[in-house]
Structure formats: C-alpha cells, structure tokens
Write a protein that holds these residues in place. Structure first.
Motif, PDB file in Angstrom:
ATOM      1  N   ASN A   9      12.928  29.473 -34.865  1.00 62.15           N
ATOM      2  CA  ASN A   9      13.332  29.913 -33.523  1.00 62.15           C
ATOM      3  C   ASN A   9      12.117  30.180 -32.640  1.00 62.15           C
ATOM      4  O   ASN A   9      12.100  29.828 -31.450  1.00 62.15           O
ATOM      5  N   ARG A  10      11.093  30.790 -33.214  1.00 63.48           N
ATOM      6  CA  ARG A  10       9.912  31.135 -32.422  1.00 63.48           C
ATOM      7  C   ARG A  10       9.082  29.900 -32.073  1.00 63.48           C
ATOM      8  O   ARG A  10       8.503  29.816 -30.988  1.00 63.48           O
ATOM      9  N   ARG A  42      10.872  28.237 -29.285  1.00 63.71           N
ATOM     10  CA  ARG A  42      10.647  28.984 -28.042  1.00 63.71           C
ATOM     11  C   ARG A  42       9.324  28.566 -27.408  1.00 63.71           C
ATOM     12  O   ARG A  42       9.230  28.410 -26.187  1.00 63.71           O
ATOM     13  N   ARG A  43       8.327  28.365 -28.221  1.00 67.17           N
ATOM     14  CA  ARG A  43       7.038  27.926 -27.699  1.00 67.17           C
ATOM     15  C   ARG A  43       7.125  26.541 -27.064  1.00 67.17           C
ATOM     16  O   ARG A  43       6.403  26.228 -26.119  1.00 67.17           O
ATOM     17  N   ASN A  90      10.092  25.217 -25.812  1.00 66.37           N
ATOM     18  CA  ASN A  90      11.072  25.212 -24.730  1.00 66.37           C
ATOM     19  C   ASN A  90      10.618  25.935 -23.474  1.00 66.37           C
ATOM     20  O   ASN A  90      11.114  25.663 -22.378  1.00 66.37           O
ATOM     21  N   LYS A 122       4.753  29.086 -22.672  1.00 66.11           N
ATOM     22  CA  LYS A 122       4.405  29.360 -24.066  1.00 66.11           C
ATOM     23  C   LYS A 122       3.866  28.117 -24.784  1.00 66.11           C
ATOM     24  O   LYS A 122       3.460  28.203 -25.948  1.00 66.11           O
TER      25      LYS A 122
END
Length: 284
Positions: free
Chosen positions: A186-187, A190-191, A193, A197
């Motif tokens: 997930n993380r 996130r980076r 998307n 990030k």
C-alpha cells in the motif's frame, strides 16, 4: 500499556507478533509524551553521565524517517543526532565493518539515532552475501565462506560492541518496526500514485520486496541472537504509523526513567553566594 509484550526477552517467532495495533488518540498522547522526553534529555545532558543510542531497523517503507521526525520534534535540536547509514563509501570499506558506526556514536548527554544500523552488516549482507567482497577480508575467498557461521560470528562481535558501550555509559535501545507485506504494498503504491511522493520510490524497492521471506528469516535470527537484557530489542507493530510512534516513545520514556537522571547541584561555595550574585546583577 503493557510494554513488556514488545520486548524480545526469549526466543521468538516473528509471525507471533502483530504488525498492526491502533491506539486511541495516539497523536495527542505522543504530543504530551514528547514534552517529557525533552525534559528527560535536558536533565540527562546536565548530568553528563549517560548517552542514548536508539537503533531503528525495518523493511523499506516501515516509517523510520517520519517516526524520528515526530517522536523527537520537541527535543532540543542539539540533543539529538541522527545518522542514516547507506551503502558503505570507499573509505568506510577500508575499515572494519563497525568503524563507521563507532565514530557516529552520541556523546554523553545526547541521544543518537541510527536510522538503519550496524545490523545491516548481518542483514542486507546476509541476503546479498556478494556485498561482503567489497570489504576485502583476507579470509573470505569465495561465496561459500559467507555461511551462517560467518554471520553468527558477526552478531557476536556486535554483542561485544554493544556490551562495551553499555559499560561506558551508553544506553542502547533497539527497535524493529514490524511491517506487514500488504501494508508495504500500500505504501509503495502511494508513492507511485501521489506525484509529490514519486521521488521516494525506487525500482530497487520492488527487487528487495521479492526477497521478503529471506529478510524476515534474517530479522528473526538477529533478534533472537542479539537481544540482551542490557541491549534489548523491541518489536513495534508498524502498520499504523501514529500508534507505532507512540508505542516507541512510551517504551523509550519508560526505559530512560529507570536511570533517574538528576541535574548536578551547585557547589556549596557558589550556592552560598546566590543572593550576593542576584544583588550584584540587580544593582548594575
């Protein structure tokens, strides 16, 4: 909170430890706790007998950087030193594997934080043993020489190193941020998307992710072999960042309270003249 459940005090299996724990109002509780940590460090600095070494280990995206920022936000900037150990430099490879860590140790009165630590020398190098060849160790001639016995011997050298530090006034506390593979996914997404990030993402993260099980085995082995009563490891559930930060800070404050730091008293000759010194200043 029962903080003892996070401490590695016997042989453990990492699968028995939760990766997620949600504490109500963790951010508010951490804000209050930060003030206590700040006062503790001030007193420790004034006393000048101890230093603190905090070791942080965890898989990529486990939240080490943000944890350091949030936990130590209120501590005097001069009282905390953070070192992040990357790939060894040419100079560092010309020394023994502990050298670059030794010269980064905190002075008495200060808190030192190792973001990735000397344990990389029995972790990343164990997953990628070919990295050891860069150290030019005379007895290492082939990959078969880099067996379990080699890394277990290194762990004993680390135990000796940390024992030496404790005997000379360094409080050593080690924290493994226990992240789940799903949360790491997930993380990483996130980076990818969130444009802001993107800079945090590295294709190498995906390469290392494929070696997840091997890393978990190496972590479990080092936790079992290097958690000692005077240099303990604590396993922190890392899937929820606010809670992980608060748990670590709570453990840190509890451990430091054991030392009952006290600021030194003024010498009698000075204390007896306090009123005289006040008068001198007030009459300028």
């Amino acid at each position: 909170m029962n903080l003892d459940k996070y401490k590695v005090s016997k042989s453990i299996n990492l699968k028995d430890f939760n990766t997620k724990e949600v504490i109500e109002d963790a951010e508010k509780k951490l804000k209050k706790l930060r003030k206590k940590l700040s006062k503790t460090q001030d007193t420790m600095y004034a006393e000048g007998k101890y230093s603190v070494l905090i070791c942080l280990q965890g898989m990529d995206t486990s939240g080490k950087d943000s944890l350091i920022r949030e936990v130590f936000k209120d501590v005097n900037a001069r009282g905390v030193e953070v070192h992040s150990f990357k790939v060894p430099t040419e100079l560092e490879l010309k020394h023994d594997f502990m050298w670059r860590h030794y010269i980064a140790l905190p002075a008495k009165g200060k808190i030192g934080v190792f973001n990735r630590t000397h344990y990389e020398n029995v972790l990343v190098t164990r997953v990628h043993p070919e990295y050891i060849f860069g150290e030019n160790i005379p007895t290492i001639k082939k990959i078969e020489d880099l067996n379990d016995a080699f890394f277990h011997d290194r762990m004993e050298r680390i135990n000796d190193f940390e024992s030496h530090l404790v005997k000379n006034g360094t409080i050593v506390l080690k924290f493994f941020l226990n992240l789940s593979k799903d949360e790491q996914k997930n993380r990483l997404l996130r980076r990818l998307n969130i444009p802001e990030k993107n800079w945090k993402f590295s294709a190498g993260d995906l390469k290392e992710r494929k070696l997840w099980d091997k890393y978990q085995f190496c972590y479990q082995d080092l936790l079992n072999r290097t958690s000692k009563e005077n240099t303990p490891w604590f396993i922190i559930p890392a899937d929820n960042k606010p809670s992980a930060r608060f748990i670590l800070a709570e453990i840190l404050q509890k451990e430091l309270n054991k030392y009952n730091f006290k600021a030194p008293e003024l010498p009698n000759k000075v204390a007896e003249k306090i009123e005289e010194f006040k008068a001198e200043l007030n009459n300028e």
